[in-house]
Design an enzyme around this catalytic site. Structure first.
Site, PDB file in Angstrom:
ATOM      1  N   GLU A 262      36.995   8.366 -54.064  1.00  0.00           N
ATOM      2  CA  GLU A 262      35.678   7.561 -55.615  1.00  0.00           C
ATOM      3  C   GLU A 262      34.911   8.585 -55.877  1.00  0.00           C
ATOM      4  OE1 GLU A 262      35.781   3.260 -53.700  1.00  0.00           O
ATOM      5  OE2 GLU A 262      34.188   4.725 -52.856  1.00  0.00           O
ATOM      6  N   HIS A 283      31.837   0.982 -56.190  1.00  0.00           N
ATOM      7  CA  HIS A 283      31.274   0.220 -55.350  1.00  0.00           C
ATOM      8  C   HIS A 283      29.862   0.223 -54.947  1.00  0.00           C
ATOM      9  CE1 HIS A 283      33.009   2.736 -50.720  1.00  0.00           C
ATOM     10  NE2 HIS A 283      31.225   1.480 -50.520  1.00  0.00           N
TER      11      HIS A 283
END
Length: 316
Positions: A262, A283
């Site tokens: 990420e 997220h």
């Protein structure tokens, strides 16, 4: 006392009340972000350092000779060398239980979105399918109710417990997985849970024992037509195996708020455009305004507790 926040932009989007942090009994300075090469210079004269994702290694901690306290503006502590901090006499604190309502709300939104085919119906309306329908409604995509379904939880801390409570309010039966290698009365082995769950929701940390916990073999044990939801960590699910299970139709759908890397700057197998009924969010489950404000407030509490000589949310 000098207090420095190294990556404020990970928390505040000009919408938080930071008065108690900015106007405390200390000198406060902040940076929107801090590159690794900038850390040493920015913490050199700090008594307190606040970080969210900036890495503080043993060498960096040792170089900050005035440093007394590191406040992690998150729950995870993997970005700070806790053992080195302890040896250097530096206290490390984190923030806890700030995002329970935000994350569990996100889980239920994902669960409902999958069961109602919400995204597919929204897309169908906007591309004109409803307008061309010969009936008053459009029912091209299956809709199923949560009531009577079985939810399997892997991880039963504060988040897992709250998801279970919300699921029961929708009329679902809740089953809980045992921790690996540990007999726990009232809980099922992971294999038994996978075979019984209509929806599997993950709430465990990423460790050497949970990496790729949900791999091709685990997915194959799940009921045909079942759903997977992951708001824990990306590495817990083998992403290639999940993509295959969705393409084959073995799983009816999946939703994830996390990926193995990420942000996915180099792409990800789950970002392919031929994977059906997959919801991916960036997220963001933890990030409600209220949750982020709780983090800011807890950081101030942690600093004040340290000044008064109390222990609050100390992790080392």
């Amino acid at each position: 006392m000098n207090v420095v926040f190294l990556d404020l932009a990970t928390l505040d989007f000009d919408d938080l009340n930071l008065a108690s942090l900015q106007q405390g009994d200390w000198h406060f300075s902040s940076y929107t972000s801090t590159e690794p090469s900038q850390v040493a210079g920015r913490i050199r004269d700090a008594d307190v350092v606040i970080v969210n994702k900036v890495v503080l290694s043993e060498a960096l901690l040792a170089g900050a000779e005035k440093l007394q306290l590191v406040c992690i503006a998150a729950t995870g502590t993997n970005n700070v060398d806790l053992a080195a901090a302890r040896q250097l006499g530096i206290t490390v604190t984190n923030c806890q239980a700030y995002g329970t309502r935000s994350v569990t709300q996100h889980v239920m939104a994902m669960m409902l979105g999958l069961h109602t085919n919400l995204i597919a119906y929204d897309r169908a309306v906007k591309q004109g399918d409803w307008g061309r329908s010969e009936q008053f409604c459009l029912l091209d995509y299956p809709v199923s109710e949560l009531a009577g379904k079985t939810l399997g939880l892997v991880g039963y801390g504060e988040l897992g417990q709250e998801v279970g409570r919300l699921a029961e309010a929708f009329g679902m039966q809740v089953l809980i997985a045992q921790r690996a290698g540990k007999e726990q009365p009232g809980r099922l082995s992971l294999d038994d849970l996978l075979r019984q769950a209509d929806v599997l929701s993950l709430h465990c940390p990423l460790t050497k024992d949970t990496r790729d916990l949900i791999d091709a073999a685990a997915l194959a044990k799940m009921k045909p037509g079942s759903f997977l939801i992951n708001t824990a960590r990306g590495g817990i699910v083998n992403e290639a195996a999940l993509a295959d299970a969705l393409r084959s139709g073995h799983l009816a759908g999946a939703a994830t708020d996390v990926l193995s890397v990420e942000p996915p700057k180099e792409g990800n197998v789950l970002l392919a455009d031929d994977i059906p009924n997959l919801i991916i969010t960036p997220h963001s489950a933890w990030g409600s305004l209220q949750a982020r404000q709780r983090i800011a407030d807890q950081v101030v509490e942690n600093i004040n507790a340290h000044v008064s000589g109390d222990l609050l949310r100390v992790v080392n």
